[in-house]
Design an enzyme around this catalytic site. Sequence first.
Site, PDB file in Angstrom:
ATOM      1  N   GLN A   9       0.964  -1.094   0.006  1.00 48.46           N
ATOM      2  CA  GLN A   9       0.040  -0.129  -0.025  1.00 48.46           C
ATOM      3  C   GLN A   9       0.989   1.219  -0.014  1.00 48.46           C
ATOM      4  O   GLN A   9       1.817   1.148   0.445  1.00 48.46           O
ATOM      5  CB  GLN A   9      -0.970   0.121   1.213  1.00 48.46           C
ATOM      6  CG  GLN A   9      -2.227   0.614   1.156  1.00 48.46           C
ATOM      7  CD  GLN A   9      -3.388   0.245   1.968  1.00 48.46           C
ATOM      8  OE1 GLN A   9      -3.240  -1.048   2.606  1.00 48.46           O
ATOM      9  NE2 GLN A   9      -4.150   1.025   2.208  1.00 48.46           N
ATOM     10  N   SER A  88       3.690  -6.652   2.755  1.00 47.80           N
ATOM     11  CA  SER A  88       2.360  -6.541   3.205  1.00 47.80           C
ATOM     12  C   SER A  88       1.518  -6.978   2.180  1.00 47.80           C
ATOM     13  O   SER A  88       1.614  -8.072   1.663  1.00 47.80           O
ATOM     14  CB  SER A  88       2.229  -5.268   3.684  1.00 47.80           C
ATOM     15  OG  SER A  88       0.995  -4.931   4.655  1.00 47.80           O
ATOM     16  N   LEU A  89       0.593  -6.146   1.796  1.00 44.19           N
ATOM     17  CA  LEU A  89      -0.186  -6.519   0.815  1.00 44.19           C
ATOM     18  C   LEU A  89       0.520  -7.236  -0.409  1.00 44.19           C
ATOM     19  O   LEU A  89      -0.227  -8.135  -1.016  1.00 44.19           O
ATOM     20  CB  LEU A  89      -1.045  -5.246   0.010  1.00 44.19           C
ATOM     21  CG  LEU A  89      -1.594  -5.458  -1.155  1.00 44.19           C
ATOM     22  CD1 LEU A  89      -2.758  -6.017  -1.172  1.00 44.19           C
ATOM     23  CD2 LEU A  89      -1.800  -3.756  -1.749  1.00 44.19           C
ATOM     24  N   ARG A 113      -9.520  -8.730   2.564  1.00 41.16           N
ATOM     25  CA  ARG A 113      -8.679  -8.180   3.452  1.00 41.16           C
ATOM     26  C   ARG A 113      -8.506  -6.604   3.673  1.00 41.16           C
ATOM     27  O   ARG A 113      -8.853  -6.138   4.850  1.00 41.16           O
ATOM     28  CB  ARG A 113      -7.118  -8.568   3.049  1.00 41.16           C
ATOM     29  CG  ARG A 113      -5.973  -8.029   3.934  1.00 41.16           C
ATOM     30  CD  ARG A 113      -4.724  -8.362   2.984  1.00 41.16           C
ATOM     31  NE  ARG A 113      -3.524  -7.976   3.890  1.00 41.16           N
ATOM     32  CZ  ARG A 113      -2.819  -6.949   3.941  1.00 41.16           C
ATOM     33  NH1 ARG A 113      -3.024  -5.957   2.972  1.00 41.16           N
ATOM     34  NH2 ARG A 113      -1.754  -6.847   4.426  1.00 41.16           N
ATOM     35  N   HIS A 195      -0.460  -4.282  11.084  1.00 39.86           N
ATOM     36  CA  HIS A 195       0.562  -5.245  11.752  1.00 39.86           C
ATOM     37  C   HIS A 195       0.768  -4.960  13.059  1.00 39.86           C
ATOM     38  O   HIS A 195       1.692  -4.781  13.570  1.00 39.86           O
ATOM     39  CB  HIS A 195       1.647  -5.110  10.847  1.00 39.86           C
ATOM     40  CG  HIS A 195       1.603  -5.276   9.477  1.00 39.86           C
ATOM     41  ND1 HIS A 195       1.523  -6.381   8.792  1.00 39.86           N
ATOM     42  CD2 HIS A 195       1.470  -4.553   8.210  1.00 39.86           C
ATOM     43  CE1 HIS A 195       1.477  -6.580   7.565  1.00 39.86           C
ATOM     44  NE2 HIS A 195       1.378  -5.345   7.306  1.00 39.86           N
ATOM     45  N   GLN A 244      -0.211 -12.468   9.391  1.00 40.49           N
ATOM     46  CA  GLN A 244       0.542 -11.324   8.648  1.00 40.49           C
ATOM     47  C   GLN A 244      -0.173 -10.215   9.329  1.00 40.49           C
ATOM     48  O   GLN A 244       0.534  -9.181   9.422  1.00 40.49           O
ATOM     49  CB  GLN A 244       0.558 -11.333   7.269  1.00 40.49           C
ATOM     50  CG  GLN A 244       1.631 -10.497   6.477  1.00 40.49           C
ATOM     51  CD  GLN A 244       0.779  -9.849   5.530  1.00 40.49           C
ATOM     52  OE1 GLN A 244      -0.180  -9.596   5.401  1.00 40.49           O
ATOM     53  NE2 GLN A 244       1.315  -9.820   4.237  1.00 40.49           N
TER      54      GLN A 244
END
Length: 299
Positions: A9, A88-89, A113, A195, A244
């Site tokens: 992101q 991440s993503l 998500r 996170h 995650q």
Amino acid sequence: MKAYIFPGQGAQFTGMGLDLYENSPEAQHLFEDANAILGFNITDIMFEGTAEQLKETNVTQPAIFLHSVILAKTLGDSFKPEMVAGHSLGEFSALVAAGALSFKDGLKLVSQRAQAMQKACELQPSTMAAVLGLEDKVVEDICAQIDGVVVAANYNCPGQLVISGEVGAVERACEALKEAGARRALMLPVGGAFHSPMMEPAREELAAAIENTTFSKPNCPIYQNVTATAITDENEIKANLISQLTAPVRWTQSVQQMIKDGATLFTEVGPGKVLQGLVKKIDREAQTESATLETKTDE
């Protein structure tokens, strides 16, 4: 060895993916599929939307995923990853590119998500902050002493760590980190504490969706955010993907491990060049480049 890395992101921009759509029939077909799967024309927002529209959670994550995955699919025979990782993503993009997840399932999970994270953000005010110029251990120790929820969330490169948690706790941590000698401790314009334990409701929601999705053995190892190690087992991949949302992104450690395991060239697949910059800060000798539709250019 060739490593392919996929951004997260923040890499979005107006016009993203338009060159793929206009120059590749395969890309056009996949974008149209994506509109049908999502139930709205995300292509309109990606190609012509404002920065504000692109920032909406239900748009940002699928948009970056689509740009990355469709670009990987248009690379054809030149796309031969020996290892992959995503920030991440970006881990979802990496899994689809490596054949562990289908395009449709990957897009559905990314959309779920995004929505689950948005809901978790609305439950309680939370935020993130970037901390520059301190060793990881110092940041971790200071966060542990602060009242309230604040944790290390993104290990981006040596001397750059993002912390995440309750607004008040993050603010108190920033003050303490500056006193400890941080060059900067800067609140980030994000909607929530990604996170961190604040994402537990989203983790629970996404866990159910991931458990009900079919995963295959990837074509090459994926270095997952949670472990920063090479994973090829489908069940481990699923478990790490579920963890995650509440666990830190160990990007520094992932890149270091990939280099240790033989990575010589890092190709960033998707919008922007953020990850290439981080790779260079982790190891100045590492070679990086951007994937492009026709020919790849050195950075």
